[in-house]
Design a protein around this motif. Sequence first.
Motif, PDB file in Angstrom:
ATOM      1  N   ALA A  77      43.383  46.187  36.447  1.00  0.00           N
ATOM      2  CA  ALA A  77      42.660  47.665  36.319  1.00  0.00           C
ATOM      3  C   ALA A  77      42.712  48.453  35.026  1.00  0.00           C
ATOM      4  O   ALA A  77      41.994  49.395  35.108  1.00  0.00           O
ATOM      5  N   GLY A 134      43.462  44.756  39.970  1.00  0.00           N
ATOM      6  CA  GLY A 134      42.312  45.586  39.690  1.00  0.00           C
ATOM      7  C   GLY A 134      41.614  45.927  41.013  1.00  0.00           C
ATOM      8  O   GLY A 134      41.864  45.378  42.091  1.00  0.00           O
ATOM      9  N   GLY A 139      42.163  50.463  40.666  1.00  0.00           N
ATOM     10  CA  GLY A 139      41.145  50.419  39.632  1.00  0.00           C
ATOM     11  C   GLY A 139      40.009  51.561  39.565  1.00  0.00           C
ATOM     12  O   GLY A 139      39.927  51.998  38.464  1.00  0.00           O
ATOM     13  N   TYR A 143      39.767  53.524  35.939  1.00  0.00           N
ATOM     14  CA  TYR A 143      38.330  53.107  35.475  1.00  0.00           C
ATOM     15  C   TYR A 143      37.685  54.455  35.600  1.00  0.00           C
ATOM     16  O   TYR A 143      36.849  54.722  34.512  1.00  0.00           O
TER      17      TYR A 143
END
Length: 199
Positions: A77, A134, A139, A143
Amino acid sequence: AFDEARAHVLLDALLDDLGLRGLIQPGLPLLKRRCLELRLLAAARCPRLAERLRRQGVGLEMFAAAWFQTLFVYAAAVPRDAVARLWTLLLFERHWKAAHRLALAALVRLEPLLLETCERPPETLDLLAGVARGGGAAGRAIYWPLASTGAAPRCSSDLCVCWSKEGCASSVRRVRASERTMRRGSSGNHCSRAVTFLK
């Protein structure tokens, strides 16, 4: 083809030059110390998160140990730009502050989501384990810091920018100067054996 001898030389250089041998030695002395340092830093930087984890009986070392033992290489992630910056700083600066900054940046990003949605330890552990897997909520939180507002996902270097602003701008400038020296092929650079081996 994979060269076992060269891989062993590189691993040995990394363990010695970066002082990482304590991460895998019996008793894991360095790993325990780094996890303790992260716990103290988290208590100072994000006290509400630290208190929630304490009340739930969730120790940072339960997931941060994997971050530090692999230096975030398998933390799916975490943006690759941030991991690349971490390794660059470690190779040139030989200091753990970069790893702690990246770990703290990830925790800061996860804090609002964790405080809002994780009422029980299994939920907290699942969210934090998502840093390694991730995708999912972890995530998106790391992100896409603006996802909750409907804004477009930020560049993958966003997390890298976040943690690099917190006091390591001078380190970044020194690293970039060292990288320019290496590209010129100057013999005056002071890179570690590991960097020399990788060139």
